[in-house]
Design a protein around this motif. Structure first.
Motif, PDB file in Angstrom:
ATOM      1  N   UNK A  10       0.823  -1.205   0.000  1.00 17.11           N
ATOM      2  CA  UNK A  10       0.000   0.000   0.000  1.00 17.11           C
ATOM      3  C   UNK A  10       0.861   1.261   0.000  1.00 17.11           C
ATOM      4  N   UNK A  11       0.463   2.302  -0.780  1.00 15.85           N
ATOM      5  CA  UNK A  11      -0.787   2.457  -1.540  1.00 15.85           C
ATOM      6  C   UNK A  11      -0.750   1.868  -2.952  1.00 15.85           C
ATOM      7  N   UNK A  12       0.347   1.221  -3.333  1.00 12.01           N
ATOM      8  CA  UNK A  12       0.412   0.583  -4.644  1.00 12.01           C
ATOM      9  C   UNK A  12      -0.614  -0.549  -4.719  1.00 12.01           C
ATOM     10  N   UNK A  13      -1.273  -0.678  -5.862  1.00  9.82           N
ATOM     11  CA  UNK A  13      -2.230  -1.755  -6.081  1.00  9.82           C
ATOM     12  C   UNK A  13      -1.655  -2.760  -7.063  1.00  9.82           C
ATOM     13  N   UNK A  14      -1.690  -4.023  -6.687  1.00 14.73           N
ATOM     14  CA  UNK A  14      -1.274  -5.123  -7.572  1.00 14.73           C
ATOM     15  C   UNK A  14      -2.536  -5.850  -8.001  1.00 14.73           C
ATOM     16  N   UNK A  15      -2.785  -5.888  -9.288  1.00 13.21           N
ATOM     17  CA  UNK A  15      -4.016  -6.447  -9.829  1.00 13.21           C
ATOM     18  C   UNK A  15      -3.871  -7.934 -10.100  1.00 13.21           C
ATOM     19  N   UNK A  16      -4.977  -8.688 -10.089  1.00 18.41           N
ATOM     20  CA  UNK A  16      -4.917 -10.122 -10.403  1.00 18.41           C
ATOM     21  C   UNK A  16      -4.690 -10.361 -11.885  1.00 18.41           C
ATOM     22  N   UNK A  17      -4.196 -11.548 -12.206  1.00 19.56           N
ATOM     23  CA  UNK A  17      -3.869 -11.848 -13.609  1.00 19.56           C
ATOM     24  C   UNK A  17      -5.110 -11.956 -14.482  1.00 19.56           C
ATOM     25  N   UNK A  18      -6.289 -12.135 -13.881  1.00 27.33           N
ATOM     26  CA  UNK A  18      -7.514 -12.219 -14.663  1.00 27.33           C
ATOM     27  C   UNK A  18      -8.283 -10.899 -14.688  1.00 27.33           C
ATOM     28  N   UNK A  19      -7.621  -9.801 -14.282  1.00 25.57           N
ATOM     29  CA  UNK A  19      -8.252  -8.494 -14.320  1.00 25.57           C
ATOM     30  C   UNK A  19      -8.448  -8.047 -15.775  1.00 25.57           C
TER      31      UNK A  19
END
Length: 218
Positions: A10-19
């Motif tokens: 945080x505050x960085x957002x890591x997105x899922x691979x299926x986003x």
């Protein structure tokens, strides 16, 4: 794992691979079993070896390599298959190639991605980056206009990925082969770096403004 990574970063957002956000950069390839790549990759991925090995013949002999070749490249292009391995936890730079790159996650890893269209005057702002978590076993095609560099590890252990590219990509250039473009760094490799990148000492163009994004491990 993804929840823990996001809490740590945080505050960085890591997105899922299926986003759906990943659609701008590439696609996940389903239905290809790449478990046959694990042993050749991990046997070569020793700490004393380079972080990137461009081509390994034993990987090109595998059934999964043939399947990827047909699915992504039509089975007609000359390709190389190597490994990217190590303890990387920072963006450091961004590169792109002519032709898609396929990444096979032998271990969990995080990709930091961007778009070529956002480069202006050989400069790019790291605030435009998006981060994606690739679980072990994920096969992803990165489109040729996608900015990327080495994946980042998710734990204290090293990451390991198989990298498939058009043959000759990342081959070192002779001085006589280097064009006037400041970002053309290796064969079929355009690279811009953050000022903190080790590649700057090897003549890479400093063109990334903003933070050198770091992925904190869990």
């Amino acid at each position: 794992m993804l929840r823990e990574l996001n809490e740590a970063n945080r505050p960085l957002t890591i997105l899922p691979h299926d986003s759906q956000a990943l659609d701008r950069y590439g696609r996940i390839i389903n239905g290809i079993d790449c478990s046959d790549m694990i042993d050749p990759s991990t046997e070569s991925a020793l700490p004393e070896n380079p972080a990137y090995i461009r081509d390994l013949e034993e990987l090109r002999k595998l059934n999964s390599f043939d399947e990827i070749s047909r699915e992504v490249y039509g089975g007609r292009m000359a390709l190389q298959a190597g490994i990217c391995f190590g303890y990387n936890d920072r963006m450091n730079g961004m590169e792109y190639h002519e032709g898609s790159e396929v990444i096979v996650a032998i271990t969990d890893c995080v990709l930091i991605l961007g778009r070529c269209e956002d480069i202006h005057n050989d400069s790019w702002d790291s605030s435009l980056a998006e981060c994606f978590y690739l679980p072990e076993g994920t096969v992803m095609e990165l489109y040729s206009n996608t900015l990327h560099l080495a994946p980042c590890r998710t734990t204290d252990s090293p990451f390991c990925t198989v990298i498939i590219l058009p043959e000759g990509t990342n081959r070192p250039l002779e001085k006589s082969e280097k064009p006037g473009e400041t970002t053309y760094f290796m064969e079929n490799k355009w690279l811009i770096c953050h000022r903190e990148s080790p590649a700057v000492q090897r003549g890479a163009h400093v063109g990334i403004e903003g933070e050198n994004i770091r992925i904190k491990t869990v």
